[in-house]
Design an enzyme around this catalytic site. Structure first.
Site, PDB file in Angstrom:
ATOM      1  N   ASN A 134      14.365  45.149  83.563  1.00  0.00           N
ATOM      2  CA  ASN A 134      15.125  45.428  82.336  1.00  0.00           C
ATOM      3  C   ASN A 134      14.569  44.577  81.198  1.00  0.00           C
ATOM      4  N   PHE A 135      15.035  44.836  80.000  1.00  0.00           N
ATOM      5  CA  PHE A 135      14.715  44.059  78.788  1.00  0.00           C
ATOM      6  C   PHE A 135      13.230  44.064  78.448  1.00  0.00           C
ATOM      7  N   LEU A 136      12.547  45.163  78.776  1.00  0.00           N
ATOM      8  CA  LEU A 136      11.158  45.313  78.320  1.00  0.00           C
ATOM      9  C   LEU A 136      11.176  45.486  76.808  1.00  0.00           C
ATOM     10  N   VAL A 177       8.607  44.898  73.191  1.00  0.00           N
ATOM     11  CA  VAL A 177       7.416  44.456  72.456  1.00  0.00           C
ATOM     12  C   VAL A 177       7.791  44.448  70.968  1.00  0.00           C
ATOM     13  N   ALA A 199       2.689  47.179  76.795  1.00  0.00           N
ATOM     14  CA  ALA A 199       3.745  47.446  77.786  1.00  0.00           C
ATOM     15  C   ALA A 199       3.164  47.596  79.202  1.00  0.00           C
ATOM     16  N   PHE A 212      -1.051  55.387  81.864  1.00  0.00           N
ATOM     17  CA  PHE A 212      -0.635  54.287  82.731  1.00  0.00           C
ATOM     18  C   PHE A 212       0.149  54.783  83.949  1.00  0.00           C
ATOM     19  N   TRP A 213       1.207  55.541  83.710  1.00  0.00           N
ATOM     20  CA  TRP A 213       2.116  55.901  84.808  1.00  0.00           C
ATOM     21  C   TRP A 213       1.440  56.749  85.876  1.00  0.00           C
ATOM     22  N   LEU A 273      22.386  47.153  83.413  1.00  0.00           N
ATOM     23  CA  LEU A 273      22.909  46.652  82.134  1.00  0.00           C
ATOM     24  C   LEU A 273      22.079  47.121  80.938  1.00  0.00           C
ATOM     25  N   THR A 322      16.059  51.772  84.363  1.00  0.00           N
ATOM     26  CA  THR A 322      16.571  52.911  83.604  1.00  0.00           C
ATOM     27  C   THR A 322      15.889  52.908  82.244  1.00  0.00           C
TER      28      THR A 322
HETATM   29  S1  NHW Z   1      14.424  50.740  78.810  1.00  0.00           S
HETATM   30  C1  NHW Z   1      14.220  49.912  77.284  1.00  0.00           C
HETATM   31  C2  NHW Z   1      12.774  49.669  76.953  1.00  0.00           C
HETATM   32  N1  NHW Z   1      12.669  48.939  75.683  1.00  0.00           N
HETATM   33  C3  NHW Z   1      12.786  49.496  74.484  1.00  0.00           C
HETATM   34  O1  NHW Z   1      12.897  50.702  74.339  1.00  0.00           O
HETATM   35  C4  NHW Z   1      12.753  48.544  73.303  1.00  0.00           C
HETATM   36  C5  NHW Z   1      12.074  49.096  72.094  1.00  0.00           C
HETATM   37  N2  NHW Z   1      10.732  49.516  72.396  1.00  0.00           N
HETATM   38  C6  NHW Z   1       9.723  48.658  72.711  1.00  0.00           C
HETATM   39  O2  NHW Z   1       9.867  47.465  72.747  1.00  0.00           O
HETATM   40  C7  NHW Z   1      15.016  49.413  79.920  1.00  0.00           C
HETATM   41  C8  NHW Z   1       8.388  49.303  73.057  1.00  0.00           C
HETATM   42  O3  NHW Z   1       8.348  50.602  72.513  1.00  0.00           O
HETATM   43  C9  NHW Z   1       8.095  49.339  74.577  1.00  0.00           C
HETATM   44  C10 NHW Z   1       6.809  50.117  74.830  1.00  0.00           C
HETATM   45  C11 NHW Z   1       7.935  47.944  75.104  1.00  0.00           C
HETATM   46  C12 NHW Z   1       9.223  50.058  75.338  1.00  0.00           C
HETATM   47  N3  NHW Z   1       9.653  51.972  80.392  1.00  0.00           N
HETATM   48  O4  NHW Z   1       2.504  49.182  74.856  1.00  0.00           O
HETATM   49  P1  NHW Z   1       2.477  50.639  74.680  1.00  0.00           P
HETATM   50  C13 NHW Z   1      13.850  48.671  80.478  1.00  0.00           C
HETATM   51  O5  NHW Z   1      13.528  47.596  79.999  1.00  0.00           O
HETATM   52  C14 NHW Z   1       5.067  53.442  78.568  1.00  0.00           C
HETATM   53  C15 NHW Z   1       8.467  52.125  81.032  1.00  0.00           C
HETATM   54  O6  NHW Z   1       1.346  51.176  73.882  1.00  0.00           O
HETATM   55  P2  NHW Z   1       4.872  50.356  73.086  1.00  0.00           P
HETATM   56  C16 NHW Z   1      13.122  49.269  81.656  1.00  0.00           C
HETATM   57  C17 NHW Z   1       4.570  54.706  77.917  1.00  0.00           C
HETATM   58  O7  NHW Z   1       5.019  55.840  78.639  1.00  0.00           O
HETATM   59  N4  NHW Z   1       7.333  52.519  80.418  1.00  0.00           N
HETATM   60  O8  NHW Z   1       3.851  51.169  74.051  1.00  0.00           O
HETATM   61  C18 NHW Z   1      11.641  48.883  81.716  1.00  0.00           C
HETATM   62  C19 NHW Z   1       3.069  54.491  77.966  1.00  0.00           C
HETATM   63  O9  NHW Z   1       2.569  54.732  79.267  1.00  0.00           O
HETATM   64  P3  NHW Z   1       1.836  56.138  79.585  1.00  0.00           P
HETATM   65  C20 NHW Z   1       7.404  52.768  79.091  1.00  0.00           C
HETATM   66  O10 NHW Z   1       5.739  51.364  72.430  1.00  0.00           O
HETATM   67  C21 NHW Z   1      10.987  49.507  82.909  1.00  0.00           C
HETATM   68  C22 NHW Z   1       2.942  52.994  77.711  1.00  0.00           C
HETATM   69  O11 NHW Z   1       4.240  52.417  78.016  1.00  0.00           O
HETATM   70  C23 NHW Z   1       8.599  52.632  78.378  1.00  0.00           C
HETATM   71  O12 NHW Z   1       4.162  49.398  72.240  1.00  0.00           O
HETATM   72  C24 NHW Z   1       9.502  49.161  83.009  1.00  0.00           C
HETATM   73  C25 NHW Z   1       2.631  52.704  76.259  1.00  0.00           C
HETATM   74  O13 NHW Z   1       2.517  51.323  76.121  1.00  0.00           O
HETATM   75  C26 NHW Z   1       9.742  52.228  79.078  1.00  0.00           C
HETATM   76  N5  NHW Z   1      10.946  52.070  78.480  1.00  0.00           N
HETATM   77  O14 NHW Z   1       5.766  49.521  74.119  1.00  0.00           O
HETATM   78  C27 NHW Z   1       8.866  49.716  84.256  1.00  0.00           C
HETATM   79  N6  NHW Z   1       8.348  52.927  77.093  1.00  0.00           N
HETATM   80  O15 NHW Z   1       1.540  56.138  81.040  1.00  0.00           O
HETATM   81  C28 NHW Z   1       9.141  48.877  85.478  1.00  0.00           C
HETATM   82  C29 NHW Z   1       7.058  53.255  77.013  1.00  0.00           C
HETATM   83  O16 NHW Z   1       2.827  57.217  79.210  1.00  0.00           O
HETATM   84  C30 NHW Z   1       8.439  49.401  86.714  1.00  0.00           C
HETATM   85  N7  NHW Z   1       6.475  53.164  78.216  1.00  0.00           N
HETATM   86  O17 NHW Z   1       0.612  56.202  78.724  1.00  0.00           O
HETATM   87  C31 NHW Z   1       8.685  48.563  87.953  1.00  0.00           C
HETATM   88  C32 NHW Z   1       7.900  47.246  87.920  1.00  0.00           C
HETATM   89  C33 NHW Z   1       8.259  46.342  89.099  1.00  0.00           C
HETATM   90  C34 NHW Z   1       7.705  46.873  90.424  1.00  0.00           C
HETATM   91  C35 NHW Z   1       8.009  45.920  91.622  1.00  0.00           C
HETATM   92  C36 NHW Z   1       7.554  46.385  92.943  1.00  0.00           C
HETATM   93  C1  EN5 Z   2      18.549  50.074  79.717  1.00  0.00           C
HETATM   94  N1  EN5 Z   2      19.587  49.407  80.461  1.00  0.00           N
HETATM   95  O1  EN5 Z   2      20.852  56.512  72.035  1.00  0.00           O
HETATM   96  C2  EN5 Z   2      19.098  50.822  78.559  1.00  0.00           C
HETATM   97  N2  EN5 Z   2      22.842  55.655  72.515  1.00  0.00           N
HETATM   98  O2  EN5 Z   2      24.788  58.479  73.543  1.00  0.00           O
HETATM   99  C3  EN5 Z   2      17.990  51.421  77.736  1.00  0.00           C
HETATM  100  N3  EN5 Z   2      24.977  57.706  70.545  1.00  0.00           N
HETATM  101  O3  EN5 Z   2      25.225  55.595  71.219  1.00  0.00           O
HETATM  102  C4  EN5 Z   2      18.180  52.884  77.481  1.00  0.00           C
HETATM  103  N4  EN5 Z   2      22.106  58.943  66.731  1.00  0.00           N
HETATM  104  O4  EN5 Z   2      26.404  59.892  70.508  1.00  0.00           O
HETATM  105  C5  EN5 Z   2      19.096  53.169  76.363  1.00  0.00           C
HETATM  106  N5  EN5 Z   2      27.928  59.183  69.047  1.00  0.00           N
HETATM  107  C6  EN5 Z   2      19.162  54.592  75.966  1.00  0.00           C
HETATM  108  C7  EN5 Z   2      20.233  54.797  74.937  1.00  0.00           C
HETATM  109  C8  EN5 Z   2      19.811  54.277  73.575  1.00  0.00           C
HETATM  110  C9  EN5 Z   2      20.945  54.212  72.597  1.00  0.00           C
HETATM  111  C10 EN5 Z   2      21.517  55.562  72.348  1.00  0.00           C
HETATM  112  C11 EN5 Z   2      23.544  56.888  72.344  1.00  0.00           C
HETATM  113  C12 EN5 Z   2      24.124  57.312  73.662  1.00  0.00           C
HETATM  114  C13 EN5 Z   2      24.647  56.657  71.317  1.00  0.00           C
HETATM  115  C14 EN5 Z   2      26.102  57.675  69.646  1.00  0.00           C
HETATM  116  C15 EN5 Z   2      25.713  57.358  68.232  1.00  0.00           C
HETATM  117  C16 EN5 Z   2      24.741  58.336  67.670  1.00  0.00           C
HETATM  118  C17 EN5 Z   2      24.275  57.928  66.316  1.00  0.00           C
HETATM  119  C18 EN5 Z   2      23.207  58.863  65.843  1.00  0.00           C
HETATM  120  C19 EN5 Z   2      26.824  59.023  69.765  1.00  0.00           C
HETATM  121  C20 EN5 Z   2      28.776  60.317  69.134  1.00  0.00           C
HETATM  122  C21 EN5 Z   2      30.152  59.851  69.606  1.00  0.00           C
HETATM  123  C22 EN5 Z   2      31.201  60.973  69.524  1.00  0.00           C
HETATM  124  C23 EN5 Z   2      32.607  60.365  69.529  1.00  0.00           C
HETATM  125  C24 EN5 Z   2      33.642  61.450  69.446  1.00  0.00           C
HETATM  126  C25 EN5 Z   2      33.476  62.454  70.565  1.00  0.00           C
HETATM  127  C26 EN5 Z   2      32.067  63.014  70.607  1.00  0.00           C
HETATM  128  C27 EN5 Z   2      31.034  61.925  70.678  1.00  0.00           C
END
Ligand code: NHW
Ligand code: EN5
Length: 388
Positions: free
Chosen positions: A136-138, A140, A150, A4-5, A388, A172
């Protein structure tokens, strides 16, 4: 390989060393009339929904989806637990678009199973202020992962952002994607050592006892800096001036106006908290600090279910040293019963984190721009932006 990317206007890994590529938009905007007016195709069982965050029931559905399926740490001990009030605040800043709060439901049951959001922001990159979406808040649902949903969510938010004549975005993620603008580290300041150790958030250090650890992290009962007080509505103009001046030194930063400051920084119970220092002589606001509240669910612990975490947001120090300012922020966070105070190594944070007894976490946070290239190798300290 990123199926995708690789198709998207983002910096690609193969171009990382290429200094001939210019800074700025990767592709030019299209004609608004060329932006598709139909939503992207979803697999047959699902349908799009616009989530009305003013509606209590919709907000609760979003909360439930995220609280069960959003980001976890690498050992699946914790999961972000954004509150409904937080989500309302995060998603309705000045000028927000309801159409950018996008859900996916199962047609048959109407169950909400996926979500993605954008909010508008002005981001300054060097001299240029660019209208962007903060995405944000992506999310699935766990049962629907790895089905390429995604990319469809991302294409749909992109389309709806384009419809507002906006062509750039910032986001982020904890995972590496093509390609980070900067990579930051999370740092953690223990406030409640016993609980953090009990739940596996931190470990008892080598040659440390619990009572020594409690003593190590002890903080004064009340704040140290004279004139330290909570921000109020009347402070908005002064805080805006202070913050704009301060953020002007970073390469990439938010371009705040008074409306933004009122929304993002005026204290909101259990969501965001801000403090400032007024000079007794000049009555000017000279320093400012803030944090937001993002608890985590503690997964599978018999004694505790929620970790109360404060996240450093924007700080400005002109007269009071940043060290003292953030120390006062730690003290108020402790008074408010937070278990841990988290911060990124953005802006000037790095310089004070160690001395304030923050330790490096195991998580990284990568910052990305969509359709905007910046010279690679931006340092976290060149970033004046906290999402956030
Ligand atoms: S980061 C937090 C993202 N959410 C989570 O981690 C929650 C738990 N995980 C899930 O819900 C903050 C799923 O694993 C998600 C992926 C939904 C993450 N950003 O559907 P597939 C944000 O919200 C790519 C971007 O099969 P899945 C920021 C991955 O590299 N892409 O995967 C959001 C692959 O692509 P590739 C991500 O596990 C920014 C494809 O998704 C990603 O069921 C969004 C796989 O899709 C991520 N965090 O669902 C971009 N995680 O090319 C905004 C995975 O590698 C861009 N992928 O094959 C800008 C848009 C606006 C433009 C306006 C001009
Ligand atoms: C989009 N806005 O991994 C955000 N958190 O360090 C999405 N670790 O809490 C992206 N694993 O190090 C989010 N304790 C990406 C972050 C996802 C959440 C995440 C990390 C960040 C975290 C903790 C707990 C680890 C538990 C086991 C951690 C160590 C603390 C210690 C305190 C004393 C001094 C040394 C460090």
């Amino acid at each position: 390989h990123h199926r995708f990317w690789e198709t998207q206007p983002v910096g690609q890994f193969k171009d990382l060393g290429d200094t001939s590529l210019p800074e700025g938009p990767i592709e030019p905007p299209s004609l608004l009339s060329d932006v598709k007016s139909e939503p992207c195709n979803l697999p047959a069982p699902y349908e799009w929904t616009t989530c009305d965050m003013d509606d209590e029931r919709t907000c609760t559905e979003v909360y439930n989806l995220l609280s069960l399926n959003y980001v976890e740490d690498d050992e699946n001990l914790f999961r972000f637990n954004y509150s409904t009030e937080f989500l309302r605040w995060a998603l309705r800043p000045p000028g927000y678009f309801k159409a950018w709060h996008i859900g996916v439901r199962v047609k048959a049951t109407k169950k909400l199973v996926a979500f993605i959001t954008g909010v508008p922001a002005r981001i300054r990159v060097r001299e240029d202020v660019v209208r962007m979406a903060e995405v944000n808040f992506l999310c699935v649902h766990k049962k629907l992962r790895s089905k390429r949903l995604a990319p469809v969510m991302i294409k749909e938010v992109t389309r709806r952002v384009h419809l507002e004549n906006i062509w750039q975005a910032v986001y982020t993620a904890g995972v590496v994607l093509p390609t980070p603008t900067t990579t930051c580290r999370y740092w953690h300041r223990t406030l409640n050592p016993k609980k953090l150790i009990d739940v596996g958030f931190s470990r008892l250090g080598a040659r440390m006892t619990m009572s020594r650890t409690i003593r190590l992290y002890k903080l004064p009962e009340s704040t140290v800096t004279p004139g330290f007080r909570k921000m109020e509505l009347r402070d908005v103009p002064a805080v805006t001036r202070l913050l704009r001046q301060y953020l002007s030194q970073f390469v990439v930063a938010l371009d705040f106006d008074e409306n933004d400051v009122e929304h993002w920084l005026l204290p909101l119970e259990n969501v965001v908290d801000s403090y400032l220092i007024v000079s007794p002589e000049t009555h000017e606001v000279t320093d400012f600090c803030s944090f937001y509240s993002l608890p985590a669910s503690i997964l599978n612990n018999p004694n505790y279910s929620v970790l109360k975490a404060a996240y450093s947001f924007y700080n400005v120090s002109t007269k009071t040293p940043l060290l003292q300012l953030m120390n006062d922020a730690l003290i108020v966070a402790k008074q408010q019963d937070y278990d841990v105070f988290n911060a990124l190594d953005v802006m000037h944070n790095e310089a004070v984190l160690k001395e304030l007894k923050f330790g490096p976490g195991d998580g990284h946070l990568h910052y990305y721009l969509y359709n905007y290239r910046v010279r690679n190798g931006l340092k976290p300290s060149e970033l004046g932006l906290v999402l956030l």
